[in-house]
Motif scaffolding. Structure first.
Motif, short mmCIF file in Angstrom:
data_model
loop_
_atom_site.label_atom_id
_atom_site.label_comp_id
_atom_site.label_asym_id
_atom_site.label_seq_id
_atom_site.Cartn_x
_atom_site.Cartn_y
_atom_site.Cartn_z
N THR A 1 35.71 45.15 34.39
CA THR A 1 36.66 46.26 34.40
C THR A 1 36.45 47.14 33.18
OG1 THR A 1 38.36 45.17 33.07
CG2 THR A 1 38.41 44.74 35.43
N ARG B 1 39.66 48.02 45.23
CA ARG B 1 39.67 46.57 45.46
C ARG B 1 38.89 45.89 44.34
NH1 ARG B 1 40.29 44.91 51.72
NH2 ARG B 1 41.82 46.53 52.24
N HIS B 2 39.52 44.91 43.74
CA HIS B 2 38.92 44.22 42.59
C HIS B 2 39.09 42.72 42.77
CE1 HIS B 2 37.66 43.93 38.33
NE2 HIS B 2 38.44 42.85 38.32
N HIS C 1 38.39 38.90 40.68
CA HIS C 1 38.10 38.33 39.36
C HIS C 1 38.51 36.86 39.35
CE1 HIS C 1 37.16 40.42 35.35
NE2 HIS C 1 36.93 39.13 35.15
N THR D 1 48.37 40.39 37.24
CA THR D 1 48.02 41.63 37.94
C THR D 1 47.46 42.68 36.99
OG1 THR D 1 50.20 42.72 37.69
CG2 THR D 1 49.93 41.20 39.55
N PRO E 1 44.55 43.15 35.63
CA PRO E 1 43.22 43.72 35.83
C PRO E 1 43.20 45.06 36.56
CG PRO E 1 43.16 41.37 36.25
CD PRO E 1 44.61 41.74 36.06
N VAL E 2 44.26 45.42 37.26
CA VAL E 2 44.30 46.71 37.95
C VAL E 2 45.46 47.57 37.46
CG1 VAL E 2 43.06 45.98 40.03
CG2 VAL E 2 45.55 45.64 39.90
N ARG F 1 45.98 37.14 46.82
CA ARG F 1 45.85 38.60 46.95
C ARG F 1 47.16 39.29 46.60
NH1 ARG F 1 42.77 41.95 51.65
NH2 ARG F 1 41.09 41.42 50.19
N THR G 1 44.21 46.77 45.62
CA THR G 1 44.19 45.38 46.04
C THR G 1 43.49 44.54 44.98
OG1 THR G 1 44.07 46.05 48.37
CG2 THR G 1 43.50 43.77 47.87
N LEU G 2 44.09 43.42 44.62
CA LEU G 2 43.52 42.52 43.62
C LEU G 2 43.40 41.13 44.22
CD1 LEU G 2 42.69 41.79 40.69
CD2 LEU G 2 45.14 41.44 40.21
N ASP G 3 42.17 40.61 44.25
CA ASP G 3 41.92 39.24 44.71
C ASP G 3 41.59 38.36 43.51
OD1 ASP G 3 42.30 39.59 47.47
OD2 ASP G 3 40.28 40.40 47.71
#
Length: 267
Positions: A157, A172-173, A175, A193, A195-196, A224, A237-239
Motif C-alpha cells: 500500500t 480491492r485490496h 493483505h 480496516t 489498509p484502505v 471481507r 473492498t478489503l480481503d
C-alpha cells in the motif's frame, strides 16, 4: 520469379492478420521510449473484439517477463479474455514513494502504446500489483485513476495519510496479517480496516460491512470488509487472511470475474 512473387503476396496478405502484437509477446519485450513492457494475450481471442486490460506491476527485483507466465496472474487473465500488460520497472523496482512519480506517466504511455497494437475496452482497464508493485498500483491509481475500472492490490500500500487527486471506480485490496515484508498496516486501536483508510476517506465512504468468511481454495480463508456507500458509486473492498507475503491462489481471477459481472471461478 513467378513462384517468388506468389510467395511474397501470400506473406503480405498474412502480415496484417498477424497484428502488431506479434513483434513483442510473452518473453519478448515491447520497446517504448527507452523502456519496455510485456504482454500476454488471452486464449481464444478472435483478433477483433475489444479486450479488457490488466496492467500489472511486478514486485521488487522482478520484471514483466515473469508476470506474463505467472500462473496466479497470467493463468487467470488468459482464461478470462483479459489482455495482461506488465511494465518493467527501472532497476527492477518502482518509484512509488512520493507524488509526481515518473513511473505513472510511463505506465499511462504503456496503455496508449498497447491501444495502438490492440483494440482495448477502455471501460474495463484494471490495475494490479504485488508487494512493491502493489504500492506502485496504488500510486498509479492515486495520480491517474479516474479512467481505471478497478484497483486490485496484493500485499502493498501507500501511506494512509496520502491525499489522492484521482481514484478508480472500484478498489480491492488483499493483505495477510502475518506479512513481514510489507507489514500489515494495522490502524489505531487494532483497526484492521486501516489498509484502505485512504480510499474510504477520499471517497466519503460510510460504515463498512463485515461479510462472512469465504475461500477460493480450501487451505486459505478470507475475511471481507466491503464499503458500497461511497461517493459517486465507488466501492472499496478489503480481503484479509492469516498468511504472509504472497499472491493468494485465484484471488486476482476471482476479482476480475466479480468486477466483470461473471460468476467467480477457479482457476
Amino acid at each position: 520469379m513467378i513462384l517468388r512473387a506468389f510467395l511474397f503476396l501470400i506473406v503480405i496478405s498474412i502480415l496484417p492478420a498477424m497484428g502488431p502484437w506479434q513483434a513483442c509477446e510473452g518473453a519478448k519485450a515491447c520497446e517504448l521510449d527507452g523502456r519496455s513492457y510485456h504482454i500476454r494475450m488471452p486464449d481464444d481471442w478472435d483478433g477483433e473484439t475489444a479486450l479488457p486490460v490488466l496492467l500489472h506491476f511486478h514486485g521488487w527485483g522482478r520484471q514483466g517477463d515473469l508476470i506474463v507466465k505467472h500462473q496466479r496472474i497470467s493463468g487467470h487473465t488468459r482464461r478470462r479474455g483479459v489482455l495482461l500488460v506488465a511494465p518493467n520497472g527501472r532497476g527492477r523496482t518502482w518509484d512509488f514513494w512520493d507524488q509526481d512519480s515518473a513511473d505513472v506517466p510511463f505506465a499511462a504511455a504503456v496503455i496508449e502504446d498497447v491501444a495502438k497494437r490492440f483494440p482495448i475496452d477502455r471501460d474495463r482497464i484494471f490495475v494490479s500489483g504485488y508487494s512493491y508493485g502493489a504500492a506502485m498500483a496504488w500510486r498509479y491509481a492515486c495520480e491517474n485513476g479516474n479512467g481505471v475500472a478497478g484497483l486490485l492490490a496484493v500485499s502493498g500500500t501507500l501511506r494512509q495519510s496520502e491525499r489522492c487527486p484521482q481514484a478508480p471506480k472500484h478498489i480491492r485490496h488483499v493483505h495477510g496479517f502475518a506479512d513481514t515484508v510489507m507489514d500489515f498496516p494495522m490502524g489505531p486501536d487494532g483497526d484492521e480496516t486501516h489498509p484502505v483508510a485512504l480510499w474510504r476517506e477520499a471517497l466519503g465512504c460510510g460504515a463498512g460491512r463485515r461479510l462472512p468468511q469465504w475461500e477460493i481454495v480450501s487451505f486459505l480463508s478470507f475475511e471481507r470488509w466491503h464499503w458500497d456507500n461511497c461517493d459517486r458509486g465507488h466501492t472499496v473492498t478489503l480481503d484479509l487472511h492469516s498468511g504472509g507475503h504472497f499472491i493468494p491462489h485465484g484471488w486476482i481471477g476471482w476479482q476480475l470475474d466479480q468486477l466483470m459481472g461473471r460468476v467467480p471461478q477457479y482457476p
